[in-house]
Design an enzyme around this catalytic site. Sequence first.
Site, PDB file in Angstrom:
ATOM      1  N   HIS A 169       1.913 -64.242  63.108  1.00 40.52           N
ATOM      2  CA  HIS A 169       0.671 -63.820  62.445  1.00 40.52           C
ATOM      3  C   HIS A 169      -0.586 -64.295  63.162  1.00 40.52           C
ATOM      4  CE1 HIS A 169       2.341 -62.350  58.495  1.00 40.52           C
ATOM      5  NE2 HIS A 169       3.403 -62.917  59.036  1.00 40.52           N
ATOM      6  N   ASP A 381      -8.928 -65.030  65.445  1.00 39.13           N
ATOM      7  CA  ASP A 381      -8.145 -64.748  64.237  1.00 39.13           C
ATOM      8  C   ASP A 381      -7.006 -63.811  64.602  1.00 39.13           C
ATOM      9  OD1 ASP A 381      -7.534 -64.820  61.526  1.00 39.13           O
ATOM     10  OD2 ASP A 381      -9.603 -64.467  60.902  1.00 39.13           O
TER      11      ASP A 381
HETATM   12  P1  ADQ Z   1      -5.361 -66.296  56.942  1.00 37.06           P
HETATM   13  O1  ADQ Z   1      -5.810 -67.252  57.990  1.00 37.06           O
HETATM   14  O2  ADQ Z   1      -5.172 -66.858  55.596  1.00 37.06           O
HETATM   15  O3  ADQ Z   1      -4.024 -65.541  57.371  1.00 37.06           O
HETATM   16  P2  ADQ Z   1      -6.786 -63.699  56.404  1.00 37.06           P
HETATM   17  O4  ADQ Z   1      -6.058 -62.654  57.176  1.00 37.06           O
HETATM   18  O5  ADQ Z   1      -8.249 -63.483  56.409  1.00 37.06           O
HETATM   19  O6  ADQ Z   1      -6.541 -65.155  56.941  1.00 37.06           O
HETATM   20  O7  ADQ Z   1      -6.256 -63.684  54.919  1.00 37.06           O
HETATM   21  C1  ADQ Z   1      -6.893 -64.423  53.900  1.00 37.06           C
HETATM   22  C2  ADQ Z   1      -6.420 -63.925  52.533  1.00 37.06           C
HETATM   23  O8  ADQ Z   1      -6.893 -64.815  51.531  1.00 37.06           O
HETATM   24  C3  ADQ Z   1      -6.969 -62.544  52.197  1.00 37.06           C
HETATM   25  O9  ADQ Z   1      -5.937 -61.719  51.728  1.00 37.06           O
HETATM   26  C4  ADQ Z   1      -8.004 -62.790  51.087  1.00 37.06           C
HETATM   27  O10 ADQ Z   1      -8.029 -61.811  50.078  1.00 37.06           O
HETATM   28  C5  ADQ Z   1      -7.543 -64.094  50.499  1.00 37.06           C
HETATM   29  N1  ADQ Z   1      -8.757 -64.812  50.047  1.00 37.06           N
HETATM   30  C6  ADQ Z   1      -9.804 -65.141  50.806  1.00 37.06           C
HETATM   31  N2  ADQ Z   1     -10.742 -65.775  50.075  1.00 37.06           N
HETATM   32  C7  ADQ Z   1     -10.286 -65.841  48.827  1.00 37.06           C
HETATM   33  C8  ADQ Z   1     -10.792 -66.422  47.606  1.00 37.06           C
HETATM   34  N3  ADQ Z   1     -11.943 -67.096  47.522  1.00 37.06           N
HETATM   35  N4  ADQ Z   1     -10.054 -66.291  46.527  1.00 37.06           N
HETATM   36  C9  ADQ Z   1      -8.872 -65.660  46.580  1.00 37.06           C
HETATM   37  N5  ADQ Z   1      -8.343 -65.131  47.691  1.00 37.06           N
HETATM   38  C10 ADQ Z   1      -9.024 -65.234  48.811  1.00 37.06           C
HETATM   39  C11 ADQ Z   1      -3.125 -65.570  58.499  1.00 37.06           C
HETATM   40  C12 ADQ Z   1      -3.747 -65.409  59.891  1.00 37.06           C
HETATM   41  C13 ADQ Z   1      -4.605 -64.174  59.929  1.00 37.06           C
HETATM   42  C14 ADQ Z   1      -3.760 -62.957  59.554  1.00 37.06           C
HETATM   43  C15 ADQ Z   1      -3.008 -63.201  58.275  1.00 37.06           C
HETATM   44  C16 ADQ Z   1      -2.011 -62.093  57.992  1.00 37.06           C
HETATM   45  O11 ADQ Z   1      -4.529 -66.569  60.225  1.00 37.06           O
HETATM   46  O12 ADQ Z   1      -5.177 -63.985  61.211  1.00 37.06           O
HETATM   47  O13 ADQ Z   1      -4.623 -61.842  59.381  1.00 37.06           O
HETATM   48  O14 ADQ Z   1      -2.279 -64.412  58.311  1.00 37.06           O
HETATM   49  O15 ADQ Z   1      -1.181 -61.895  59.084  1.00 37.06           O
END
Ligand code: ADQ
Length: 514
Positions: A169, A381
Site C-alpha cells: 500500500h 503517499d
Molecule cells: P493512510 O496512510 O491511512 O493509508 P489514506 O489513503 O489517505 O491514508 O486513507 C486514510 C483513510 O482514513 C481514508 O479512508 C479517510 O476517510 C479516513 N479518515 C481520514 N480522516 C478521518 C477522520 N478524521 N475521521 C475518520 N476517518 C478519517 C495507507 C497508505 C495510503 C494508501 C492507503 C490505501 O499510506 O497511501 O492510499 O493505505 O492503500
Amino acid sequence: MNERKGNIVIVSNRLPVRITQTGKKPQLIPGSGGLVTAMAPVLRDSGGKWIGWDGDKSGKSHKKLFKKETTGIGYSLIPISLTPQEVEQYYEGFSNATLWPLFHDFLDRSQFQPENWHTYCSVNRKFARTVAENSDEDDLIWVHDYHLLLVGKYLAELGVQRKTSLFIHIPFPPWDLFMRLPWGKEIIAGILSHDLVGFQTERDRWNFVRCLRRLFPCAIVSGPQRNQLIEHDGKITRIGAFPISIDFEGFDQLASSKEVADEAWYIHERMPGRKLVLGVDRLDYTKGILERLKAFEILLEKYSDLRDKINFIQVVVPSRVDVKEYQEMKCTIDETVGRINGRFTYHDWVPIYYIYRTLSRTELVAYYRTSEIALITPLKDGMNLVSKEYCASSVETDGVLILSEFAGAAPQLGKSSLLVNPFNVEAVADKIYMAFHMPKGERKSRMRRLRAEVRRNNIFRWVEQFLSEVGSPLPKPHTTTDNSPLARRPGRKYASSKKHKTPYPEGGSIDNKT
Ligand code: ADQ
C-alpha cells in the site's frame, strides 16, 4: 472475476476491528484507515477469512472474544497476539521506524537495528504459521502491506502450497534509498516468493524492478511493462501496478443524503460567505501538514484580499499516539495553528479551524461536500484515498482538488486537479489563490472528469482486476536458479499464456524508460 474453488484469506498487520473496554467487558468496534476502507466490503460480499494482529499490546489472547462477537458478520476474523517485545520491535521498530520512513523517502528518520529486523522475521513467520493452520490448498492468500513482506517466503519454507499474493500500500523507494537497507536482499527475495505482487503505481513497480536488478542481476524480467513476469530461483512472480480506490457509489450516495446536506449546511453556515479549504490526514510526517499550514500562512500574507473570505479546516486523525515522534509532531502542529491564528484573527474571522479526532463518516463526508477546495499535499503517499473520497463526495461538482504530485493518486487525478510540489510552499499558496478564483465552468468540468475517473476505477474494479490477475495461469518456472548460464541468457522471454489486459491504461512517463 475468475471462478475459484477456495476462499480468500486476507492477511494484514491489523484486523479491521479495534478492542475497546466499555465498562468491564471488552468489545469490538470497526476500525478506520485506508486498508479497512478498501477491504471490508470485499470480504463481506465474498466470505472468507481475515488474519491479523488484534491490536492488544500486552500479548493477551482474545480468541474467545473474536469468536463470540464476530459470528454472523459473513466472514471470520482470526486474531494473532503479539508480545510487548514483538510490538516494539516488529511493529513500532522495523515496520514503522525502518520501512515506513525509508519507503516514504525519509532516510534520516529510518533506524536500522538488527534486533528489530530479527523480530520482524520471527513475527512474519508467526503470521505464516497462522495462515498455514487456517487455510487449505484451494485458498487464495492475499497479504497486505509492508509489515508482512516475508509471509510468502515463510509459507514456502513451511512447505505449504498456496497461491499467494501481496499488495504493497505504500510507495516503493528508488534504489538510491533502498540500497541503505542492510536487509534489502532478503526483503526483495521475500516479496518475490509471492505469485502476484501489486504496487500502487507504475513508478513503484519500476523502482522495485530497479532494486531487483541491482540485487539479483540474474533474475529474468519479461513481459509487457504493466504486467511483468520475474523468474528468480525457480519461481515466477507476476508484478503490476493496481492503484487502489474507494467505494465511489457509497460516498456519492451518502454525500447526496439529507443527513449530510444538513450537516454540510450547518458547517458552512458557521463561516458565512467564505470559501472553505479542507485538509484531512492521519497524523503523520509524510502527510505534509506543517508545510501546508505554512503555505496557508503565505497565502494570507501575500494575498491579503483573501483575509476574511477564506477558512482553512484541517482535520487530523490521531495515529501512533504512543510514539514520541508523533506526540512532538502534534505539539508542533498545535503551536503552528495557534501562531497563525494569533497573527491573523480579526473580529469574528479565525483563519484556521483545527479538528484533532476521528470523525463519523457523515461528518467527514459533510466536510468533503461543503468545502470548495481540498488541499491534499502529502510529501509522499502510496495512493491517498482522501483525494478520491473528496471527488466522490463533491456532488455539486464544483470543488477544486489541489493535489501533491507525490501522491500515488497523481497519475490518475493529476490532469484535472491542480498539481503541486508540496515542498514549494509559495507555489502551493499561489495554487490556492488560483483555485479560489477559478471560474465555475472550469471547476465543474474538472470535477466532472475527476468523478468519472474515480467512479470508473472504483474499489470493486480494483479487487476484480487484482483477483483476475492472481487467477491468470503462469508459465512453468524454468528449473535453473539465478546463477545458471541459461537464466542469464539475454533476451529470454516467456510466451505469455494469454494476452494480458492492461489494468490501468494511464500511467507516468516512467513507463517508457523501463
Ligand atoms: P493512510 O496512510 O491511512 O493509508 P489514506 O489513503 O489517505 O491514508 O486513507 C486514510 C483513510 O482514513 C481514508 O479512508 C479517510 O476517510 C479516513 N479518515 C481520514 N480522516 C478521518 C477522520 N478524521 N475521521 C475518520 N476517518 C478519517 C495507507 C497508505 C495510503 C494508501 C492507503 C490505501 O499510506 O497511501 O492510499 O493505505 O492503500
